[in-house]
Design a protein around this motif. Structure first.
Motif, PDB file in Angstrom:
ATOM      1  N   ILE A   4     -24.798  49.027 -12.939  1.00 11.83           N
ATOM      2  CA  ILE A   4     -23.883  48.389 -12.007  1.00 11.83           C
ATOM      3  C   ILE A   4     -24.226  48.878 -10.602  1.00 11.83           C
ATOM      4  CG2 ILE A   4     -21.489  48.128 -11.294  1.00 11.83           C
ATOM      5  CD1 ILE A   4     -20.709  48.370 -14.220  1.00 11.83           C
ATOM      6  N   SER A   6     -23.126  48.525  -6.640  1.00 10.36           N
ATOM      7  CA  SER A   6     -22.042  48.094  -5.753  1.00 10.36           C
ATOM      8  C   SER A   6     -22.336  48.522  -4.317  1.00 10.36           C
ATOM      9  CB  SER A   6     -20.703  48.648  -6.231  1.00 10.36           C
ATOM     10  OG  SER A   6     -20.755  50.052  -6.305  1.00 10.36           O
ATOM     11  N   ASN A   7     -21.380  48.247  -3.432  1.00 10.54           N
ATOM     12  CA  ASN A   7     -21.509  48.494  -1.999  1.00 10.54           C
ATOM     13  C   ASN A   7     -22.605  47.608  -1.402  1.00 10.54           C
ATOM     14  OD1 ASN A   7     -20.406  49.785   0.261  1.00 10.54           O
ATOM     15  ND2 ASN A   7     -22.136  51.179   0.376  1.00 10.54           N
ATOM     16  N   SER A  41     -16.285  42.732  -1.946  1.00  7.81           N
ATOM     17  CA  SER A  41     -16.231  43.231  -3.319  1.00  7.81           C
ATOM     18  C   SER A  41     -17.498  42.933  -4.116  1.00  7.81           C
ATOM     19  CB  SER A  41     -15.035  42.605  -4.041  1.00  7.81           C
ATOM     20  OG  SER A  41     -15.167  41.178  -4.045  1.00  7.81           O
ATOM     21  N   TYR A  43     -20.861  42.925  -6.129  1.00  8.80           N
ATOM     22  CA  TYR A  43     -21.577  43.898  -6.949  1.00  8.80           C
ATOM     23  C   TYR A  43     -22.528  43.146  -7.856  1.00  8.80           C
ATOM     24  CZ  TYR A  43     -18.503  42.714 -10.884  1.00  8.80           C
ATOM     25  OH  TYR A  43     -17.833  42.053 -11.874  1.00  8.80           O
ATOM     26  N   THR A  45     -24.619  43.311 -11.756  1.00  7.25           N
ATOM     27  CA  THR A  45     -24.864  43.972 -13.033  1.00  7.25           C
ATOM     28  C   THR A  45     -26.287  43.624 -13.439  1.00  7.25           C
ATOM     29  OG1 THR A  45     -23.997  42.128 -14.338  1.00  7.25           O
ATOM     30  CG2 THR A  45     -22.464  43.902 -13.797  1.00  7.25           C
ATOM     31  N   LEU A  73     -26.574  51.461  -1.136  1.00 11.06           N
ATOM     32  CA  LEU A  73     -26.123  51.008  -2.454  1.00 11.06           C
ATOM     33  C   LEU A  73     -25.590  52.158  -3.292  1.00 11.06           C
ATOM     34  CD1 LEU A  73     -29.078  48.629  -3.360  1.00 11.06           C
ATOM     35  CD2 LEU A  73     -26.820  48.000  -2.493  1.00 11.06           C
ATOM     36  N   GLU A  74     -24.653  51.825  -4.147  1.00  9.54           N
ATOM     37  CA  GLU A  74     -24.147  52.765  -5.140  1.00  9.54           C
ATOM     38  C   GLU A  74     -24.508  52.189  -6.500  1.00  9.54           C
ATOM     39  OE1 GLU A  74     -19.965  53.147  -4.424  1.00  9.54           O
ATOM     40  OE2 GLU A  74     -20.287  53.869  -2.390  1.00  9.54           O
ATOM     41  N   PRO A  84     -16.515  45.111 -14.666  1.00 10.55           N
ATOM     42  CA  PRO A  84     -16.941  45.427 -13.300  1.00 10.55           C
ATOM     43  C   PRO A  84     -16.413  46.789 -12.867  1.00 10.55           C
ATOM     44  CG  PRO A  84     -15.184  43.799 -13.287  1.00 10.55           C
ATOM     45  CD  PRO A  84     -15.565  44.005 -14.717  1.00 10.55           C
ATOM     46  N   PRO A  85     -17.034  47.386 -11.863  1.00  8.15           N
ATOM     47  CA  PRO A  85     -16.586  48.689 -11.396  1.00  8.15           C
ATOM     48  C   PRO A  85     -15.208  48.611 -10.751  1.00  8.15           C
ATOM     49  CG  PRO A  85     -18.201  47.787  -9.893  1.00  8.15           C
ATOM     50  CD  PRO A  85     -18.129  46.846 -11.074  1.00  8.15           C
ATOM     51  N   HIS A  87     -12.621  49.343  -7.895  1.00 10.81           N
ATOM     52  CA  HIS A  87     -12.720  49.629  -6.450  1.00 10.81           C
ATOM     53  C   HIS A  87     -11.400  50.098  -5.936  1.00 10.81           C
ATOM     54  CE1 HIS A  87     -16.747  48.195  -5.692  1.00 10.81           C
ATOM     55  NE2 HIS A  87     -16.501  47.193  -6.504  1.00 10.81           N
TER      56      HIS A  87
END
Length: 87
Positions: A4, A6-7, A41, A43, A45, A73-74, A84-85, A87
């Motif tokens: 995953i 994100s950011n 938001s 992200y 996968t 990026l994270e 999903p992660p 937040h």
């Protein structure tokens, strides 16, 4: 196994994110899905073509901290779920 990421910068299109991740991950990127591209938001996968759990962790560490669209990026390996992660 999923990775995953994100950011993701709002300025990045779905295609830019997909191409970046495929380039960075090479043959490990089996399938890339970008969710909410252009939104805060956003992200992605990545379904990894790796059978050993620690490989996903190593890949996550390689992506974590890379720059895309001016943002860092994270990334994390998600070994047990497709959710999903948070937040």
């Amino acid at each position: 196994m999923n990775l995953i990421v994100s950011n993701i910068a709002q300025s990045c299109s779905e295609q830019e994110v997909r191409e970046f991740l495929k380039r960075e991950l090479g043959h490990y990127a089996k399938y890339v899905e970008v969710i909410d591209a252009g939104k805060p938001s956003a992200y992605a996968t990545v379904e990894l073509d790796a059978k050993v759990p620690y490989v996903a962790e190593v890949i996550a560490r390689q992506i974590h901290g890379k720059q895309l669209g001016g943002q860092t990026l994270e990334a994390s390996a998600d070994l047990f779920t497709d959710e999903p992660p948070a937040h």
